[in-house]
Design a protein around this motif. Structure first.
Motif, PDB file in Angstrom:
ATOM      1  N   ASN A  63       0.865  -1.173   0.000  1.00  0.00           N
ATOM      2  CA  ASN A  63       0.000   0.000   0.000  1.00  0.00           C
ATOM      3  C   ASN A  63       0.904   1.226   0.000  1.00  0.00           C
ATOM      4  OD1 ASN A  63      -1.557   2.272   1.031  1.00  0.00           O
ATOM      5  ND2 ASN A  63      -3.153   0.789   1.532  1.00  0.00           N
ATOM      6  N   TRP A 115       0.214   3.921   2.793  1.00  0.00           N
ATOM      7  CA  TRP A 115       0.686   3.543   4.129  1.00  0.00           C
ATOM      8  C   TRP A 115       2.207   3.349   4.159  1.00  0.00           C
ATOM      9  CZ3 TRP A 115      -3.033  -1.203   4.985  1.00  0.00           C
ATOM     10  CH2 TRP A 115      -4.354  -0.745   5.085  1.00  0.00           C
ATOM     11  N   MET A 174      -4.835  -5.248   1.322  1.00  0.00           N
ATOM     12  CA  MET A 174      -3.866  -4.817   0.311  1.00  0.00           C
ATOM     13  C   MET A 174      -3.993  -5.638  -0.970  1.00  0.00           C
ATOM     14  SD  MET A 174      -0.433  -3.711   2.439  1.00  0.00           S
ATOM     15  CE  MET A 174      -0.084  -5.318   3.167  1.00  0.00           C
ATOM     16  N   LEU A 190      -6.755  -4.096  -2.965  1.00  0.00           N
ATOM     17  CA  LEU A 190      -6.335  -2.787  -3.451  1.00  0.00           C
ATOM     18  C   LEU A 190      -5.399  -2.936  -4.647  1.00  0.00           C
ATOM     19  CD1 LEU A 190      -6.453   0.309  -2.692  1.00  0.00           C
ATOM     20  CD2 LEU A 190      -4.276  -0.072  -1.519  1.00  0.00           C
ATOM     21  N   GLN A 191      -4.547  -3.938  -4.592  1.00  0.00           N
ATOM     22  CA  GLN A 191      -3.551  -4.165  -5.648  1.00  0.00           C
ATOM     23  C   GLN A 191      -4.166  -4.837  -6.871  1.00  0.00           C
ATOM     24  OE1 GLN A 191       0.431  -5.144  -4.272  1.00  0.00           O
ATOM     25  NE2 GLN A 191       0.446  -6.917  -5.625  1.00  0.00           N
TER      26      GLN A 191
END
Length: 310
Positions: free
Chosen positions: A114, A117, A156, A159-160
């Motif tokens: 991320n 982050w 994550m 998200l990826q």
């Protein structure tokens, strides 16, 4: 349903230094933090307090090698090493769990990250249904830890990989001849984000007290973890005792009362001696009146006793 190819993170992992980083176009390096460090700092800050560093290092090396050997049966090959035969039971059990549950791994050490982050970590295993797995080799399985770990990974992962939804979350526990596949619950996106917020603020997480079945499970898990640490200490003491006896014998023979080791540690030999102890049971039996004059009573709190089946 046709499976989509998983997207790769731009983050690089240095296995030797255990660092995650990205090298930019100007060759400037940006470091990322790992999920393990975050959880140990925020959710489980005292998990291994009191355990010697060398013990933790040996356990980590053992776990790393078992991971490598198991993943060699999936996608990531590994060169044979001396002593690999010590872990054959774990490898066999890993393969057996996959066969029994029809699991087909499509990725090992799949790195997710991320950029907001600056956090990155590698998921041990991903199967063809996008279920996520973490392999554990500890004396006892801390399901709560794995639940947080894989929940952050799942966040994550999605998200990826826009459009993909992480499946179920599983711990694969391998310990000698024992093994089990355990599904763990997924924490919500809000809970995951809260952990990251606490980490950024340098604060720790205070979990709400569980109730009902969750309370029982939490108590048993904690007690099992304590039992595991005690077993580790017992194993170390079994190796240490004859070594200390030999050192004591050498010091006795040389008349050495104490010495300071290279690292500054002082070792002192104390010769045998006698101590005096009051036999309270005998006093109570033979002189009950005198015993009553000096005996005191203290209240003992109610307590739970947890007894494991193994």
């Amino acid at each position: 349903m046709a499976k989509k190819e998983l997207k790769q993170s731009p983050v690089t992992f240095d296995a030797v230094a255990h660092d995650y980083f990205v090298v930019g176009a100007d060759f400037e390096t940006t470091k990322y933090s790992g999920v393990t460090g975050i959880l140990k700092g925020v959710v489980y800050p005292n998990e291994y307090d009191g355990v010697p560093e060398e013990v933790l290092a040996r356990a980590a090396a053992r776990g790393t090698r078992i991971h490598e050997l198991c993943q060699a049966t999936d996608c990531v090959a590994t060169e044979p090493q001396e002593g690999d035969d010590r872990y054959q039971a774990e490898v066999d059990n890993y393969k057996s769990l996959k066969d029994t549950h029809g699991i087909k791994m499509i990725a090992n050490e799949y790195l997710v990250s991320n950029d907001e982050w600056l956090v990155a970590s590698s998921i041990d295993c991903v199967d063809d249904q996008y279920n996520l797995y973490d392999i554990k080799t500890t004396y006892a399985l801390n399901e709560g830890y794995v639940s947080w770990q894989l929940s952050i990974y799942a966040y994550m992962f999605e998200l990826q990989n826009p459009g993909l939804v992480a499946g179920k979350l599983y711990a694969i526990w391998l310990r000698g001849e024992e093994a089990k596949l355990v599904e763990v619950p997924r924490h919500s996106a809000e809970e995951v984000e809260h952990i990251i917020e606490l980490w950024r603020a340098g604060e720790t997480y205070e979990a709400p007290l569980p109730s009902g079945e969750s309370l029982i499970k939490s108590v048993i898990e904690a007690r099992r973890e304590i039992a595991g640490l005690k077993a580790m200490i017992s194993n170390i003491e079994a190796v240490l005792t004859p070594l200390e006896e030999q050192l004591q014998s050498d010091m006795e023979a040389k008349g050495t009362k104490s010495f300071t080791a290279d690292d500054g540690t002082k070792v002192t030999y104390t010769p045998a001696s006698t101590t005096k102890r009051l036999d309270s049971k005998k006093l109570e039996s033979e002189q009950p009146d005198i015993y009553k004059q000096y005996v005191t009573e203290t209240e003992r709190k109610a307590m739970l006793r947890v007894t494991f089946s193994r």
